[in-house]
Write a protein that holds these residues in place. Structure first.
Motif, PDB file in Angstrom:
ATOM      1  N   ILE A  30      -9.618  -0.626   2.460  1.00  0.00           N
ATOM      2  CA  ILE A  30      -8.135  -0.903   2.628  1.00  0.00           C
ATOM      3  C   ILE A  30      -7.784  -2.145   1.627  1.00  0.00           C
ATOM      4  CG2 ILE A  30      -6.537  -2.390   4.412  1.00  0.00           C
ATOM      5  CD1 ILE A  30      -7.219   0.513   5.485  1.00  0.00           C
ATOM      6  N   MET A  87       0.990  -1.212   0.006  1.00  0.00           N
ATOM      7  CA  MET A  87      -0.080  -0.046  -0.038  1.00  0.00           C
ATOM      8  C   MET A  87       0.885   1.236   0.157  1.00  0.00           C
ATOM      9  SD  MET A  87      -2.868   0.923   2.790  1.00  0.00           S
ATOM     10  CE  MET A  87      -2.893  -0.577   3.506  1.00  0.00           C
ATOM     11  N   GLU A  88       0.401   2.280  -0.920  1.00  0.00           N
ATOM     12  CA  GLU A  88       1.236   3.573  -1.034  1.00  0.00           C
ATOM     13  C   GLU A  88       1.078   4.116   0.239  1.00  0.00           C
ATOM     14  OE1 GLU A  88       3.184   4.126  -3.240  1.00  0.00           O
ATOM     15  OE2 GLU A  88       2.663   2.918  -4.885  1.00  0.00           O
ATOM     16  N   ASN A  89       1.922   5.338   0.567  1.00  0.00           N
ATOM     17  CA  ASN A  89       1.650   5.869   1.777  1.00  0.00           C
ATOM     18  C   ASN A  89       0.804   7.336   1.389  1.00  0.00           C
ATOM     19  OD1 ASN A  89       1.833   6.533   4.672  1.00  0.00           O
ATOM     20  ND2 ASN A  89       3.751   7.316   4.487  1.00  0.00           N
ATOM     21  N   PHE A  90       0.308   7.943   2.293  1.00  0.00           N
ATOM     22  CA  PHE A  90      -0.588   8.957   2.050  1.00  0.00           C
ATOM     23  C   PHE A  90      -0.563   9.800   3.226  1.00  0.00           C
ATOM     24  CE2 PHE A  90      -2.597   5.048   3.319  1.00  0.00           C
ATOM     25  CZ  PHE A  90      -3.235   5.412   4.546  1.00  0.00           C
ATOM     26  N   GLU A  91      -1.176  11.091   3.372  1.00  0.00           N
ATOM     27  CA  GLU A  91      -1.461  11.788   4.533  1.00  0.00           C
ATOM     28  C   GLU A  91      -2.739  11.594   5.087  1.00  0.00           C
ATOM     29  OE1 GLU A  91      -1.016  16.636   5.423  1.00  0.00           O
ATOM     30  OE2 GLU A  91      -0.568  16.146   3.615  1.00  0.00           O
ATOM     31  N   PHE A  92      -2.664  11.319   6.470  1.00  0.00           N
ATOM     32  CA  PHE A  92      -3.672  10.976   7.217  1.00  0.00           C
ATOM     33  C   PHE A  92      -4.362  11.855   7.766  1.00  0.00           C
ATOM     34  CE2 PHE A  92      -5.935   8.819  10.774  1.00  0.00           C
ATOM     35  CZ  PHE A  92      -6.434   7.911  10.251  1.00  0.00           C
ATOM     36  N   ILE A 135     -12.444   7.508   4.902  1.00  0.00           N
ATOM     37  CA  ILE A 135     -12.486   6.019   5.363  1.00  0.00           C
ATOM     38  C   ILE A 135     -13.291   6.096   6.490  1.00  0.00           C
ATOM     39  CG2 ILE A 135     -10.271   6.280   6.527  1.00  0.00           C
ATOM     40  CD1 ILE A 135      -9.623   3.283   5.637  1.00  0.00           C
ATOM     41  N   GLN A 139      -5.723   4.836  -4.735  1.00  0.00           N
ATOM     42  CA  GLN A 139      -4.420   5.104  -4.116  1.00  0.00           C
ATOM     43  C   GLN A 139      -4.310   6.703  -3.847  1.00  0.00           C
ATOM     44  OE1 GLN A 139      -1.914   3.546  -7.504  1.00  0.00           O
ATOM     45  NE2 GLN A 139      -0.634   2.785  -5.837  1.00  0.00           N
ATOM     46  N   PRO A 140      -5.063   7.058  -2.770  1.00  0.00           N
ATOM     47  CA  PRO A 140      -5.093   8.468  -2.337  1.00  0.00           C
ATOM     48  C   PRO A 140      -4.014   8.899  -1.892  1.00  0.00           C
ATOM     49  CG  PRO A 140      -6.258   6.976  -0.956  1.00  0.00           C
ATOM     50  CD  PRO A 140      -5.654   6.183  -1.766  1.00  0.00           C
ATOM     51  N   ASP A 141      -4.109  10.335  -2.113  1.00  0.00           N
ATOM     52  CA  ASP A 141      -2.946  11.103  -1.419  1.00  0.00           C
ATOM     53  C   ASP A 141      -3.323  11.574   0.140  1.00  0.00           C
ATOM     54  OD1 ASP A 141      -1.398  10.947  -3.691  1.00  0.00           O
ATOM     55  OD2 ASP A 141      -2.089  12.531  -4.654  1.00  0.00           O
TER      56      ASP A 141
END
Ligand SMILES: Cc1cc2nc3c(=O)[nH]c(=O)nc-3n(C[C@H](O)[C@H](O)[C@H](O)COP(=O)(O)OP(=O)(O)OC[C@H]3O[C@@H](n4cnc5c(N)ncnc54)[C@H](O)[C@@H]3O)c2cc1C
Lengths: 286, 160
Positions: A36, A1-6, A29, A45-47
């Motif tokens: 997931i 899974m790519e990383n993203f800002e949470f 989410i 693949q959200p940023d």
């Protein structure tokens, strides 16, 4: 899974602002039980990932003007056990006590499920049967969408990138109505249905059918409403039940998959529709 | 994805098996990986990775949760219990002892998840019927098919 800002905002206004800022680069989410998996498969693949879990305004079940208002973060387990659901719409609890497994029901939310736009889930067909409306909210206010217009295609809904599904409004089924819901589950009890059928009928004081509604899940890109008006005024053992069930062949377009071929699913849909209509009529009270 | 995304971090505060933890993690870290690789709690297993098998079951605020479909970041502020957190030092819970006494496991890979699921059941329903046990435990697969032993273990721990 790519990383993203949470992001884990506590107020809806913050969610709207984040969606306005990031548009298609952002995803909401809720329980995560679908998203997931999609992210692991890199289908999504959200940023920016916006977690709704801390927004208390999205929790709760209420009765307002003869309708049940279910907020988006209500879990399937809550739909199964909530005192207001059990009192006013036990049909919903009946359906959700047989969705997936306890572990999934504890996390999956009504809003997350519906936003997925997947007619193979149990919610969409049920909400269509009960004539529910979906409330979508954004910085521009809120709009209500009838369930029959909400899902447009496989995994496609009318939700705009700046909108949050905030609640579902469900007219309470009449207490004398007969309800039945059945699933054809060729693989395992916790699987998605190969065919799901819901029926809601009422009888007049003369014992004749006064109304009939029939919906199908898993057999087309969107949940299907099968016209059943021809049953009105008929006795409960009418042959027209067969005619209604047979008529669905023209309305469905199932996929060939591990749960069966399209032809097999269509045949099973007819059988399940007939039986489900019959059992709803048996449960209806004059 | 550009390189800057790799820099994204998020601070979380969780209580794991009674111990409070403040830490900074990558948002894409799954709860199961956080437990296993950051905290060394390898009792929690990853099986199917798609939410079907139940091997990764943990309790989050007392609720049975699929740790392979949950981001650690989503559990900020929560209380997490893993298989390691059930016993009080060497004092096993009745449900753990019962799995030993009644043959509730064979190869053991699913056992942490089974015991966690059984604990969540007994917390909500101290005396479940066999049907209730089967319905609740449906989400925890045992490829050795040791289901009779698992059901027996739960029945015998019930009410204790
Ligand atoms: C093993 C397994 C078996 C299953 N079996 C069944 C089954 O038999 N029948 C069935 O019906 N379902 C089944 N499900 C699916 C389950 O219904 C969905 O996973 C669940 O409903 C998704 O809810 P969630 O809260 O976890 O959503 P998430 O995974 O958090 O989100 C799903 C989607 O909705 C969006 N979203 C979430 N909340 C909102 C909101 N408030 N507004 C707008 N968009 C939002 C997200 O961006 C994402 O695109 C199963 C799932 C699993 C893992």
């Amino acid at each position: 899974m790519e990383n993203f800002e949470f992001h884990a905002p506590r107020a809806l206004a913050e969610v709207y602002a984040l969606l306005d800022e990031h548009e298609y680069d952002a995803r909401l989410i809720a329980g995560g039980t679908s998203l997931i998996t999609f992210m692991k498969q890199q289908l999504v693949q959200p940023d920016h990932l916006i977690h709704l879990g801390k927004i208390d305004a999205l929790r709760g079940v209420e009765i307002v003007d003869g309708e049940m208002v279910v907020k988006a973060l209500t879990t399937y387990r809550e739909l199964e056990t909530h005192p207001l659901v059990l009192e006013h719409a036990p049909q919903i609890a009946e359906v959700f006590s047989h969705v997936a497994t306890m572990r999934i029901r504890e996390s999956a939310t009504i809003g997350g499920g519906l936003s997925q736009g997947d007619s193979a889930q149990d919610g969409p067909g049920l909400w269509l049967l009960l004539n529910a409306r979906v409330v979508l909210s954004s910085n521009n206010g809120e709009r209500e969408v009838a369930m029959n217009e909400f899902i447009e295609d496989y995994f496609t809904t009318v939700i705009e990138p700046n909108e949050v599904l905030t609640e579902i409004r469900i007219p309470l089924p009449p207490t004398h109505a007969g309800f039945a819901y059945s699933k054809f589950l060729p693989r395992s009890e916790d699987d998605y249905a190969a065919v799901s059928v819901g029926a809601l009928t009422t009888l007049g004081t003369d014992g004749k059918i006064a109304s009939a509604r029939l919906t199908l899940g898993s057999v087309a890109a969107i949940p299907v409403l099968v016209p059943a008006e021809m049953l009105v005024g008929q006795p409960t053992d009418t042959d027209l039940i067969n005619a209604v069930a047979e008529s669905l062949r023209e309305l469905v377009d199932p996929l060939d998959d591990v749960r069966g071929s399209a032809a097999y699913k269509t045949d099973m849909a007819v059988v399940f529709a007939r039986r489900t209509l019959q059992s709803s009529l048996q449960r209806a009270i004059r | 994805m550009d390189g800057s995304a790799d820099q994204h971090l998020v601070a979380i505060e969780v209580t794991v098996n009674g111990e409070s933890r403040q830490t900074t993690i990558r948002p894409n870290l799954l709860l199961v990986d956080f437990l296993r690789y950051e905290l060394g709690l390898t009792g929690t297993k990853e099986g199917c990775s798609v939410g079907v098998c139940g091997a990764c079951s943990v309790l989050v605020d007392g609720k049975i949760t699929t740790s392979c479909l949950t981001l650690a970041a989503m559990t900020d502020g929560c209380e997490i219990t893993t298989a390691e957190g059930l016993a009080d030092q060497d004092q096993l819970l009745p449900i753990q002892q019962s799995f030993i006494d009644h043959g509730g496991f064979q190869c053991g890979i699913c056992t942490s998840g089974q015991v966690i699921a059984a604990k969540a059941l007994l917390d909500q329903n101290a005396n479940p019927t066999e049907a209730e046990i089967k319905d609740w435990m449906m989400g925890n697969l045992c490829r050795c098919t040791g289901y009779y032993g698992i059901i027996r273990s739960i029945e015998n721990a019930a009410g204790e």
